[in-house]
Design a protein around this motif. Sequence first.
Motif, mmCIF file in Angstrom:
data_model
loop_
_atom_site.group_PDB
_atom_site.id
_atom_site.type_symbol
_atom_site.label_atom_id
_atom_site.label_comp_id
_atom_site.label_asym_id
_atom_site.label_seq_id
_atom_site.Cartn_x
_atom_site.Cartn_y
_atom_site.Cartn_z
ATOM 1 N N PRO A 183 8.584 -18.993 0.479
ATOM 2 C CA PRO A 183 7.864 -17.736 0.208
ATOM 3 C C PRO A 183 7.726 -17.486 -1.288
ATOM 4 C CG PRO A 183 10.078 -17.291 1.011
ATOM 5 C CD PRO A 183 9.863 -18.761 1.175
ATOM 6 N N TRP A 184 6.694 -16.745 -1.633
ATOM 7 C CA TRP A 184 6.416 -16.470 -3.039
ATOM 8 C C TRP A 184 7.429 -15.502 -3.636
ATOM 9 C CZ3 TRP A 184 2.982 -18.982 -6.023
ATOM 10 C CH2 TRP A 184 2.695 -18.453 -7.276
ATOM 11 N N PHE A 185 7.820 -14.518 -2.869
ATOM 12 C CA PHE A 185 8.783 -13.515 -3.305
ATOM 13 C C PHE A 185 10.081 -13.678 -2.520
ATOM 14 C CE2 PHE A 185 4.754 -11.272 -4.265
ATOM 15 C CZ PHE A 185 4.943 -11.092 -5.621
ATOM 16 N N PRO A 186 11.189 -13.209 -3.066
ATOM 17 C CA PRO A 186 12.431 -13.211 -2.284
ATOM 18 C C PRO A 186 12.384 -12.194 -1.161
ATOM 19 C CG PRO A 186 12.754 -12.134 -4.406
ATOM 20 C CD PRO A 186 11.380 -12.733 -4.450
ATOM 21 N N ALA A 187 13.477 -12.066 -0.448
ATOM 22 C CA ALA A 187 13.529 -11.150 0.686
ATOM 23 C C ALA A 187 13.289 -9.714 0.240
ATOM 24 C CB ALA A 187 14.896 -11.254 1.377
ATOM 25 N N HIS A 188 12.551 -8.980 1.055
ATOM 26 C CA HIS A 188 12.201 -7.581 0.764
ATOM 27 C C HIS A 188 13.378 -6.711 1.202
ATOM 28 C CE1 HIS A 188 9.952 -4.054 0.023
ATOM 29 N NE2 HIS A 188 8.744 -4.632 0.063
ATOM 30 N N LEU A 189 14.272 -6.411 0.267
ATOM 31 C CA LEU A 189 15.495 -5.694 0.590
ATOM 32 C C LEU A 189 15.210 -4.260 1.015
ATOM 33 C CD1 LEU A 189 18.585 -5.755 0.673
ATOM 34 C CD2 LEU A 189 18.582 -5.093 -1.742
ATOM 35 N N ILE A 202 4.603 -1.900 -4.866
ATOM 36 C CA ILE A 202 3.791 -1.775 -6.081
ATOM 37 C C ILE A 202 4.217 -2.813 -7.110
ATOM 38 C CG2 ILE A 202 3.311 -0.269 -8.043
ATOM 39 C CD1 ILE A 202 3.419 2.085 -6.114
ATOM 40 N N ARG A 203 5.511 -3.020 -7.247
ATOM 41 C CA ARG A 203 6.007 -4.009 -8.204
ATOM 42 C C ARG A 203 5.505 -5.409 -7.850
ATOM 43 N NH1 ARG A 203 10.830 -2.873 -7.564
ATOM 44 N NH2 ARG A 203 11.150 -1.399 -9.272
ATOM 45 N N ARG A 204 5.511 -5.728 -6.586
ATOM 46 C CA ARG A 204 5.052 -7.061 -6.172
ATOM 47 C C ARG A 204 3.533 -7.204 -6.287
ATOM 48 N NH1 ARG A 204 8.880 -9.328 -1.295
ATOM 49 N NH2 ARG A 204 10.860 -8.723 -2.235
ATOM 50 N N ILE A 205 2.795 -6.147 -5.994
ATOM 51 C CA ILE A 205 1.337 -6.215 -6.128
ATOM 52 C C ILE A 205 0.948 -6.404 -7.588
ATOM 53 C CG2 ILE A 205 -0.756 -4.828 -5.926
ATOM 54 C CD1 ILE A 205 0.461 -3.602 -3.377
ATOM 55 N N MET A 206 1.632 -5.720 -8.493
ATOM 56 C CA MET A 206 1.350 -5.891 -9.922
ATOM 57 C C MET A 206 1.666 -7.309 -10.374
ATOM 58 S SD MET A 206 2.800 -2.241 -11.365
ATOM 59 C CE MET A 206 2.597 -2.728 -13.083
ATOM 60 N N ALA A 207 2.722 -7.892 -9.848
ATOM 61 C CA ALA A 207 3.061 -9.274 -10.199
ATOM 62 C C ALA A 207 1.994 -10.245 -9.695
ATOM 63 C CB ALA A 207 4.422 -9.641 -9.614
ATOM 64 N N LEU A 208 1.491 -10.026 -8.481
ATOM 65 C CA LEU A 208 0.442 -10.893 -7.943
ATOM 66 C C LEU A 208 -0.850 -10.791 -8.755
ATOM 67 C CD1 LEU A 208 0.918 -10.374 -4.086
ATOM 68 C CD2 LEU A 208 1.445 -12.433 -5.407
ATOM 69 N N ARG A 209 -1.197 -9.585 -9.155
ATOM 70 C CA ARG A 209 -2.416 -9.418 -9.948
ATOM 71 C C ARG A 209 -2.311 -10.096 -11.310
ATOM 72 N NH1 ARG A 209 -3.936 -2.996 -8.890
ATOM 73 N NH2 ARG A 209 -4.532 -3.234 -6.685
ATOM 74 N N GLY A 210 -1.130 -10.035 -11.898
ATOM 75 C CA GLY A 210 -0.967 -10.667 -13.201
ATOM 76 C C GLY A 210 -0.919 -12.185 -13.134
ATOM 77 N N GLN A 211 -0.515 -12.735 -11.990
ATOM 78 C CA GLN A 211 -0.369 -14.186 -11.863
ATOM 79 C C GLN A 211 -1.597 -14.873 -11.274
ATOM 80 O OE1 GLN A 211 3.076 -14.473 -9.393
ATOM 81 N NE2 GLN A 211 4.490 -13.723 -10.988
ATOM 82 N N LYS A 212 -2.493 -14.123 -10.674
ATOM 83 C CA LYS A 212 -3.613 -14.735 -9.965
ATOM 84 C C LYS A 212 -4.552 -15.473 -10.908
ATOM 85 C CE LYS A 212 -7.096 -13.768 -6.452
ATOM 86 N NZ LYS A 212 -7.679 -12.739 -5.548
ATOM 87 N N PHE A 254 0.586 -18.616 -2.643
ATOM 88 C CA PHE A 254 0.099 -17.392 -3.276
ATOM 89 C C PHE A 254 -0.814 -16.614 -2.332
ATOM 90 C CE2 PHE A 254 -2.842 -15.044 -5.991
ATOM 91 C CZ PHE A 254 -1.962 -14.361 -6.811
ATOM 92 N N GLU A 255 -1.706 -17.296 -1.648
ATOM 93 C CA GLU A 255 -2.612 -16.622 -0.706
ATOM 94 C C GLU A 255 -1.830 -15.990 0.444
ATOM 95 O OE1 GLU A 255 -5.377 -19.596 0.450
ATOM 96 O OE2 GLU A 255 -6.773 -19.168 -1.216
ATOM 97 N N ARG A 256 -0.810 -16.684 0.909
ATOM 98 C CA ARG A 256 0.004 -16.114 1.979
ATOM 99 C C ARG A 256 0.748 -14.871 1.505
ATOM 100 N NH1 ARG A 256 4.723 -19.674 4.627
ATOM 101 N NH2 ARG A 256 5.703 -19.072 2.669
ATOM 102 N N ALA A 257 1.210 -14.890 0.252
ATOM 103 C CA ALA A 257 1.875 -13.704 -0.296
ATOM 104 C C ALA A 257 0.905 -12.526 -0.397
ATOM 105 C CB ALA A 257 2.461 -14.031 -1.668
ATOM 106 N N GLU A 258 -0.334 -12.784 -0.789
ATOM 107 C CA GLU A 258 -1.330 -11.717 -0.841
ATOM 108 C C GLU A 258 -1.591 -11.135 0.541
ATOM 109 O OE1 GLU A 258 -4.257 -12.501 -4.659
ATOM 110 O OE2 GLU A 258 -4.763 -13.421 -2.742
#
Length: 260
Positions: free
Chosen positions: A43-49, A89-99, A119-123
């Motif tokens: 997965p692109w991000f770690p577990a969603h705590l 929101i934190r993860r969406i901002m990270a995806l936008r900056g990395q795309k 990356f597409e799966r994370a989006e």
Amino acid sequence: MFGVDWLGLAVPLAYLGILLGSLATFSSLYRKRKAHKAASLEPWFPAHLQRDIYFSLLHLEPSSNEKKTAAIPDSIFKASLLRRAAEDIRRIMALRGQKQALSMLLQRGSVGDDLWKRFERAEKEMEDEVKDVVSEANAYVPGWGQTIFQSANEMLNNEIYRKRMEEQASKVEEERKWWDKKKTSIKEGFMKELEEDSSATQTTPTSTTAKDPETAPTTSPAPGASVQGSDDDAVLVEAENTSSTPNSPASAKKKGKGKK
């Protein structure tokens, strides 16, 4: 009329059926393998705590052996859902900056297709997560789903600002300690210089003590130099006396001798 040669048509029809069947089998196997590979990707991000905490609160039930506790208030669920939205929101901002950077690397061939698929799966997961948060917020308060992410954004900005203030405060304390050490080192250097100057003045004798007439040694002049000096002084004294007193007996005798 001519009869239809079914035997001649059976062979191409059978070949066409076998070809279509093999293509369908290959397509299904390829899709299954692709889905399995996509599921096995990291997965692109770690577990969603925060999401896990929210789901744990939803399924939390008091034990039957102990006394019945009061039900969890809705404020706890709302706070947990707000934390979940802030993490989204934190993860969406990270995806936008990395795309953009990732797409450029993919076009140059610097990264593989597996990374882009991750990356597409994370989006896609984040899109489903946002929809789920909005529906949960509307379930608590009608219309809250439209403003929950705005509140979460403000809370996230406050946390970032607080962290920056703490970092600045820690830097100020470090700089203060450094400046105190610097001042003590400068003070010690000045004190050493003053001590060296005072010790130097105490060890070196002054010029006035060297010129003291009582302690200065008496030296006798050379014989020739003393006699010559005394004769010259006598002549000078006599010349002065004669010039100052023209009517003295010595001057009269000299005038008499001159007349003779």
